[in-house]
Scaffold this motif. Structure first.
Motif, PDB file in Angstrom:
ATOM      1  N   ASN A  94       6.375   2.654 -13.933  1.00 57.16           N
ATOM      2  CA  ASN A  94       6.540   4.028 -13.429  1.00 57.16           C
ATOM      3  C   ASN A  94       5.643   4.323 -12.234  1.00 57.16           C
ATOM      4  O   ASN A  94       5.521   5.461 -11.803  1.00 57.16           O
ATOM      5  CB  ASN A  94       6.282   5.047 -14.539  1.00 57.16           C
ATOM      6  CG  ASN A  94       4.849   5.028 -15.037  1.00 57.16           C
ATOM      7  OD1 ASN A  94       4.005   4.300 -14.507  1.00 57.16           O
ATOM      8  ND2 ASN A  94       4.560   5.826 -16.056  1.00 57.16           N
ATOM      9  N   MET A  95       5.001   3.298 -11.702  1.00 56.45           N
ATOM     10  CA  MET A  95       4.185   3.328 -10.478  1.00 56.45           C
ATOM     11  C   MET A  95       2.820   3.965 -10.677  1.00 56.45           C
ATOM     12  O   MET A  95       1.838   3.529 -10.101  1.00 56.45           O
ATOM     13  CB  MET A  95       4.924   4.014  -9.315  1.00 56.45           C
ATOM     14  CG  MET A  95       6.264   3.391  -9.000  1.00 56.45           C
ATOM     15  SD  MET A  95       7.081   4.227  -7.636  1.00 56.45           S
ATOM     16  CE  MET A  95       8.754   3.646  -7.831  1.00 56.45           C
ATOM     17  N   GLN A 148       6.263   2.962  -4.333  1.00 53.45           N
ATOM     18  CA  GLN A 148       5.966   1.627  -4.846  1.00 53.45           C
ATOM     19  C   GLN A 148       4.961   0.922  -3.943  1.00 53.45           C
ATOM     20  O   GLN A 148       4.067   0.222  -4.432  1.00 53.45           O
ATOM     21  CB  GLN A 148       7.258   0.816  -4.963  1.00 53.45           C
ATOM     22  CG  GLN A 148       7.097  -0.504  -5.686  1.00 53.45           C
ATOM     23  CD  GLN A 148       6.641  -0.330  -7.120  1.00 53.45           C
ATOM     24  OE1 GLN A 148       5.454  -0.169  -7.394  1.00 53.45           O
ATOM     25  NE2 GLN A 148       7.596  -0.356  -8.044  1.00 53.45           N
ATOM     26  N   MET A 149       5.093   1.108  -2.641  1.00 52.25           N
ATOM     27  CA  MET A 149       4.095   0.566  -1.728  1.00 52.25           C
ATOM     28  C   MET A 149       2.715   1.118  -2.056  1.00 52.25           C
ATOM     29  O   MET A 149       1.726   0.371  -2.094  1.00 52.25           O
ATOM     30  CB  MET A 149       4.455   0.924  -0.279  1.00 52.25           C
ATOM     31  CG  MET A 149       5.706   0.278   0.260  1.00 52.25           C
ATOM     32  SD  MET A 149       6.053   0.903   1.937  1.00 52.25           S
ATOM     33  CE  MET A 149       7.699   0.239   2.197  1.00 52.25           C
ATOM     34  N   LEU A 150       2.640   2.412  -2.290  1.00 49.82           N
ATOM     35  CA  LEU A 150       1.359   3.042  -2.613  1.00 49.82           C
ATOM     36  C   LEU A 150       0.798   2.507  -3.913  1.00 49.82           C
ATOM     37  O   LEU A 150      -0.407   2.257  -4.029  1.00 49.82           O
ATOM     38  CB  LEU A 150       1.533   4.559  -2.678  1.00 49.82           C
ATOM     39  CG  LEU A 150       0.292   5.370  -3.094  1.00 49.82           C
ATOM     40  CD1 LEU A 150      -0.883   5.098  -2.155  1.00 49.82           C
ATOM     41  CD2 LEU A 150       0.621   6.870  -3.115  1.00 49.82           C
ATOM     42  N   SER A 151       1.641   2.315  -4.899  1.00 48.28           N
ATOM     43  CA  SER A 151       1.155   1.826  -6.197  1.00 48.28           C
ATOM     44  C   SER A 151       0.558   0.424  -6.070  1.00 48.28           C
ATOM     45  O   SER A 151      -0.484   0.128  -6.674  1.00 48.28           O
ATOM     46  CB  SER A 151       2.284   1.844  -7.230  1.00 48.28           C
ATOM     47  OG  SER A 151       3.282   0.894  -6.936  1.00 48.28           O
ATOM     48  N   VAL A 152       1.206  -0.433  -5.283  1.00 46.88           N
ATOM     49  CA  VAL A 152       0.662  -1.777  -5.077  1.00 46.88           C
ATOM     50  C   VAL A 152      -0.596  -1.712  -4.215  1.00 46.88           C
ATOM     51  O   VAL A 152      -1.597  -2.391  -4.492  1.00 46.88           O
ATOM     52  CB  VAL A 152       1.715  -2.701  -4.436  1.00 46.88           C
ATOM     53  CG1 VAL A 152       1.112  -4.064  -4.094  1.00 46.88           C
ATOM     54  CG2 VAL A 152       2.911  -2.874  -5.380  1.00 46.88           C
ATOM     55  N   ALA A 153      -0.572  -0.867  -3.182  1.00 46.01           N
ATOM     56  CA  ALA A 153      -1.742  -0.728  -2.306  1.00 46.01           C
ATOM     57  C   ALA A 153      -2.962  -0.254  -3.088  1.00 46.01           C
ATOM     58  O   ALA A 153      -4.084  -0.719  -2.859  1.00 46.01           O
ATOM     59  CB  ALA A 153      -1.427   0.240  -1.165  1.00 46.01           C
ATOM     60  N   ARG A 154      -2.754   0.683  -4.011  1.00 49.97           N
ATOM     61  CA  ARG A 154      -3.866   1.155  -4.845  1.00 49.97           C
ATOM     62  C   ARG A 154      -4.476   0.012  -5.654  1.00 49.97           C
ATOM     63  O   ARG A 154      -5.686  -0.055  -5.862  1.00 49.97           O
ATOM     64  CB  ARG A 154      -3.359   2.238  -5.820  1.00 49.97           C
ATOM     65  CG  ARG A 154      -3.201   3.614  -5.212  1.00 49.97           C
ATOM     66  CD  ARG A 154      -2.352   4.520  -6.101  1.00 49.97           C
ATOM     67  NE  ARG A 154      -2.649   4.351  -7.515  1.00 49.97           N
ATOM     68  CZ  ARG A 154      -3.521   5.084  -8.212  1.00 49.97           C
ATOM     69  NH1 ARG A 154      -4.178   6.050  -7.609  1.00 49.97           N
ATOM     70  NH2 ARG A 154      -3.704   4.876  -9.495  1.00 49.97           N
ATOM     71  N   ALA A 155      -3.620  -0.894  -6.108  1.00 51.01           N
ATOM     72  CA  ALA A 155      -4.096  -1.994  -6.953  1.00 51.01           C
ATOM     73  C   ALA A 155      -4.910  -3.020  -6.177  1.00 51.01           C
ATOM     74  O   ALA A 155      -5.737  -3.725  -6.770  1.00 51.01           O
ATOM     75  CB  ALA A 155      -2.915  -2.662  -7.641  1.00 51.01           C
ATOM     76  N   ALA A 182       7.324 -10.297   1.266  1.00 51.55           N
ATOM     77  CA  ALA A 182       6.331 -10.664   2.279  1.00 51.55           C
ATOM     78  C   ALA A 182       4.922 -10.309   1.816  1.00 51.55           C
ATOM     79  O   ALA A 182       3.970 -11.074   2.032  1.00 51.55           O
ATOM     80  CB  ALA A 182       6.654  -9.973   3.598  1.00 51.55           C
ATOM     81  N   VAL A 183       4.785  -9.155   1.165  1.00 53.11           N
ATOM     82  CA  VAL A 183       3.471  -8.726   0.678  1.00 53.11           C
ATOM     83  C   VAL A 183       2.935  -9.691  -0.372  1.00 53.11           C
ATOM     84  O   VAL A 183       1.774 -10.135  -0.311  1.00 53.11           O
ATOM     85  CB  VAL A 183       3.553  -7.298   0.102  1.00 53.11           C
ATOM     86  CG1 VAL A 183       2.300  -6.955  -0.710  1.00 53.11           C
ATOM     87  CG2 VAL A 183       3.737  -6.285   1.225  1.00 53.11           C
TER      88      VAL A 183
END
Length: 247
Positions: A94-95, A148-155, A182-183
Motif C-alpha cells: 500500500n506504499m 510508488q517512486m516516493l515509497s521506494v525513495a523513502r526506503a 532501471a532503478v
C-alpha cells in the motif's frame, strides 16, 4: 526442488517459520535464504503467503514457530522498530506514504528526523526526477506511479543492508515499470540486498538474480531466476503460467 545458489552466510534466513493470523494458519514452515547482494524474487500465486512472509520478517506479525535471523542476529521475537534499526527498509504493497505531508516531509521522516544527506538526495532525484519537481507538493496529489517512486525513495534515502519491497509495479503503466526496472538495476550495484515480491514477470526476469517460489505457505522451489525464466514447464508447474506470456 531447492538448488544451492550462494556461498557464505545469507543476510537473511528463515527456518521452518510458521505464522498464524487469528485462527488462520498462513505460513506452514517457510525455509528461505536471501543472499548478500543482488535481488531475490519471492514469487507465487495469489494467497500463497508472500506478503505474510514479508510482514513476519518485519515483526508486523509474530512467527508462531521457527527462527528468523538477519545478519547473524536472531530477530524472531523482536518488534518492528528494533528490526528496522538493524538496517532493513520495508516498502509495503500500500506504499505507506503520508498523503497529508509534502514529498520533502515524507523524505525527512524516512531519514529518521535527521537532515537528509544532500549527495544521497541528488542520487535519488536522478532515479526519480518527478520527486524533485513535486518536492513541496503534498504526497496525496501524486499519481499512483509517483507515490510508488516516493515509497521506494523513502526506503533508500539512508543506506540500508536489506530492502524488502512488496509488488512495486502493481497497477503501474509500462513506462513507469521500465523506470522501476532501471532503478532496481542501479540499486543492485550498491551494497544493499533486496527481497522483492512481484507479479510482473518481465520485472522479475529483468532484475532477479535468485528466486524462491511459494505455494500454500511454504517455499516449494529456490534457485537462479534465469533458470526459472528459461524453463516454461517449471513455470507452469510452480506458477500455473508461462513467463513468456507476461512480458
Amino acid at each position: 526442488m531447492v538448488e544451492a545458489v550462494t556461498q557464505g552466510m545469507p543476510i537473511l534466513r528463515l527456518a521452518d517459520v510458521q505464522t498464524h493470523i487469528g485462527p488462520y494458519h498462513i505460513l506452514h514452515g517457510v525455509d528461505l535464504e536471501v543472499p548478500r547482494g543482488g535481488v531475490t524474487m519471492l514469487l507465487g500465486r495469489n494467497g500463497a503467503g508472500k506478503t505474510t512472509t514479508l510482514r513476519t520478517i518485519m515483526g508486523l506479525w509474530q512467527a508462531s514457530a521457527g527462527k528468523l535471523e538477519f545478519d547473524g542476529v536472531d530477530i524472531t521475537k523482536r518488534h518492528t522498530p528494533a528490526i528496522a534499526q538493524l538496517g532493513i527498509a520495508y516498502v509495503p504493497e500500500n506504499m505507506g506514504v503520508f498523503a497529508d505531508l509534502t514529498v520533502a516531509e515524507n523524505m525527512r521522516l524516512a531519514a529518521r528526523g535527521g537532515p537528509v544527506d544532500e549527495q544521497r538526495l541528488d542520487w535519488v532525484f536522478r532515479m526519480f526526477p518527478a520527486l524533485k519537481i513535486f518536492w513541496h507538493q503534498r504526497a496525496g496529489v501524486l499519481s499512483g506511479g509517483q507515490k510508488q517512486m516516493l515509497s521506494v525513495a523513502r526506503a533508500i534515502i539512508e543506506p540500508r543492508k536489506l530492502l524488502i519491497v512488496d509488488e512495486p509495479t502493481k497497477g503501474l503503466a509500462p513506462a513507469i515499470i521500465q523506470n522501476m526496472i532501471a532503478v532496481f538495476r542501479e540499486l543492485k550495484q550498491t551494497d544493499v540486498s533486496i527481497l522483492l515480491v512481484e507479479q510482473n514477470f518481465h520485472m522479475a526476469k529483468s532484475v532477479g538474480d535468485t528466486v524462491a517460489v511459494m505455494d500454500n505457505g511454504k517455499i516449494v522451489h529456490a534457485g537462479r531466476m534465469a533458470a526459472l525464466a528459461e524453463d516454461e514447464a517449471l513455470q507452469q508447474r510452480l506458477l500455473g503460467l508461462s513467463l513468456a506470456a507476461h512480458q
